[in-house]
Write a protein that holds these residues in place. Structure first.
Motif, mmCIF file in Angstrom:
data_model
loop_
_atom_site.group_PDB
_atom_site.id
_atom_site.type_symbol
_atom_site.label_atom_id
_atom_site.label_comp_id
_atom_site.label_asym_id
_atom_site.label_seq_id
_atom_site.Cartn_x
_atom_site.Cartn_y
_atom_site.Cartn_z
ATOM 1 N N LYS A 130 0.877 -1.172 0.000
ATOM 2 C CA LYS A 130 0.000 0.000 0.000
ATOM 3 C C LYS A 130 0.911 1.217 0.000
ATOM 4 C CE LYS A 130 -4.078 -2.057 2.201
ATOM 5 N NZ LYS A 130 -3.678 -3.471 2.127
ATOM 6 N N ILE A 131 1.050 1.813 -1.169
ATOM 7 C CA ILE A 131 2.060 2.843 -1.397
ATOM 8 C C ILE A 131 1.407 4.208 -1.579
ATOM 9 C CG2 ILE A 131 3.915 3.607 -2.930
ATOM 10 C CD1 ILE A 131 4.270 0.664 -3.757
ATOM 11 N N ALA A 132 1.931 5.208 -0.881
ATOM 12 C CA ALA A 132 1.550 6.597 -1.103
ATOM 13 C C ALA A 132 2.591 7.246 -2.013
ATOM 14 C CB ALA A 132 1.479 7.350 0.221
ATOM 15 N N PRO B 246 -8.504 10.057 -3.295
ATOM 16 C CA PRO B 246 -9.769 9.353 -3.057
ATOM 17 C C PRO B 246 -10.657 9.980 -1.997
ATOM 18 C CG PRO B 246 -7.951 8.183 -2.022
ATOM 19 C CD PRO B 246 -7.339 9.260 -2.863
ATOM 20 N N THR B 247 -10.095 10.815 -1.101
ATOM 21 C CA THR B 247 -10.922 11.392 -0.038
ATOM 22 C C THR B 247 -11.592 12.700 -0.447
ATOM 23 O OG1 THR B 247 -9.011 12.522 0.945
ATOM 24 C CG2 THR B 247 -9.538 10.326 1.771
ATOM 25 N N LEU C 22 -13.680 4.452 4.541
ATOM 26 C CA LEU C 22 -12.745 4.088 3.472
ATOM 27 C C LEU C 22 -11.387 3.691 4.047
ATOM 28 C CD1 LEU C 22 -12.192 3.839 0.429
ATOM 29 C CD2 LEU C 22 -11.517 6.255 0.438
ATOM 30 N N GLU C 23 -10.963 4.399 5.069
ATOM 31 C CA GLU C 23 -9.705 4.061 5.747
ATOM 32 C C GLU C 23 -9.745 2.625 6.268
ATOM 33 O OE1 GLU C 23 -8.189 4.973 10.121
ATOM 34 O OE2 GLU C 23 -8.368 6.793 8.905
ATOM 35 N N GLY C 24 -10.837 2.279 6.953
ATOM 36 C CA GLY C 24 -10.969 0.916 7.461
ATOM 37 C C GLY C 24 -11.041 -0.111 6.349
ATOM 38 N N TYR C 25 -11.748 0.229 5.285
ATOM 39 C CA TYR C 25 -11.897 -0.698 4.151
ATOM 40 C C TYR C 25 -10.542 -1.001 3.522
ATOM 41 C CZ TYR C 25 -13.602 -2.581 -0.297
ATOM 42 O OH TYR C 25 -13.821 -3.393 -1.386
ATOM 43 N N TYR D 263 -3.020 12.430 7.279
ATOM 44 C CA TYR D 263 -3.504 11.512 8.309
ATOM 45 C C TYR D 263 -4.011 10.230 7.651
ATOM 46 C CZ TYR D 263 -6.203 9.649 12.225
ATOM 47 O OH TYR D 263 -6.699 8.827 13.211
ATOM 48 N N PHE D 264 -4.793 10.379 6.604
ATOM 49 C CA PHE D 264 -5.317 9.227 5.868
ATOM 50 C C PHE D 264 -4.168 8.401 5.294
ATOM 51 C CE2 PHE D 264 -7.089 7.279 1.989
ATOM 52 C CZ PHE D 264 -8.211 6.635 2.508
#
Length: 223
Positions: A31-33, A178-179, A190-193, A209-210
């Motif tokens: 999971k890359i930012a 996406p936010t 969405l964060e939890g998903y 934060y996200f």
């Protein structure tokens, strides 16, 4: 397991070079930012990775049979379709089974057609999937499945585009901001998903934060 390899790609617009000789890889479950200053070419990079734009040099190599879902800043949805019809247009084959079953329910006199549709639902274990996609739409506040896309606001359309991609369950999710157009409740969902799902993610976001809650790696485009 390597999913996607970006090899020495470069992109320029006229005399302005966005980036040169950029290389990196995306592996399964990463999971890359992807971060960079404004105007550095983040969206162009995503467009190239998704095959919507060609690099000036270099190449993008993907694993054979890899499915990719891309949430871009500019989505084009069919304005004459309903929310549910747009969802059913997704490439996930289970959705086709659910669509056939729902059409069979509308024609109760065709017992043979209903039985066949019911058996397909059983065979593909589609009952849970139907609940799942409706839950995604509910969480993104798109409860009226019969509402036409043409009547949706810009924010609702963006959320519908996000829902379509999540329901498809591609091997790799590429998300550009996406936010945007999500309220706090939707962002938390969405964060939890994204945290709980076994999905491979490459994301651009200004929501630090996200980013920190969802991603486990950061790639920065600098100079």
């Amino acid at each position: 397991m390597n999913y996607l390899s970006i090899e020495n790609i470069s992109k320029a617009f006229g005399e302005r070079s966005l980036f040169e000789g950029v290389s990196f890889g995306i592996n399964k479950d990463q999971k890359i930012a992807f971060i960079a200053r404004n105007g550095a070419g983040k969206t162009s990079m995503l467009d190239i990775m998704a095959g919507r734009e060609l690099p000036d040099d270099g190449q993008v190599i993907s694993r054979k049979g890899l499915s990719l879902g891309y949430l871009s800043q500019e989505e084009k949805l069919p304005v004459d379709k309903t929310i549910e019809e747009v969802i059913f247009q997704s490439e996930n084959p289970v959705l086709k089974v659910i669509e056939a079953y729902e059409k069979a329910l509308e024609n109760p006199s065709d017992q043979a057609g209903y039985q066949q549709a019911f058996e397909q639902m059983e065979q593909h274990q589609a009952w849970d999937f139907e609940t799942r996609y409706k839950q995604v739409l509910f969480k993104l506040k798109l409860e009226d499945l019969g509402q036409r896309v043409g009547t949706l606001s810009g924010g609702q359309r963006k959320r519908l585009s996000l829902a379509v991609i999540l329901v498809q369950k591609p091997d790799v999710l590429i998300l550009d901001e996406p936010t945007n157009h999500l309220d706090l409740e939707m962002i938390e969902w969405l964060e939890g998903y994204l945290t709980q799902e076994k999905t491979t993610l490459f994301m651009v976001t200004h929501d630090r934060y996200f980013l920190e809650r969802v991603c486990n790696e950061i790639i920065e485009l600098f100079n």
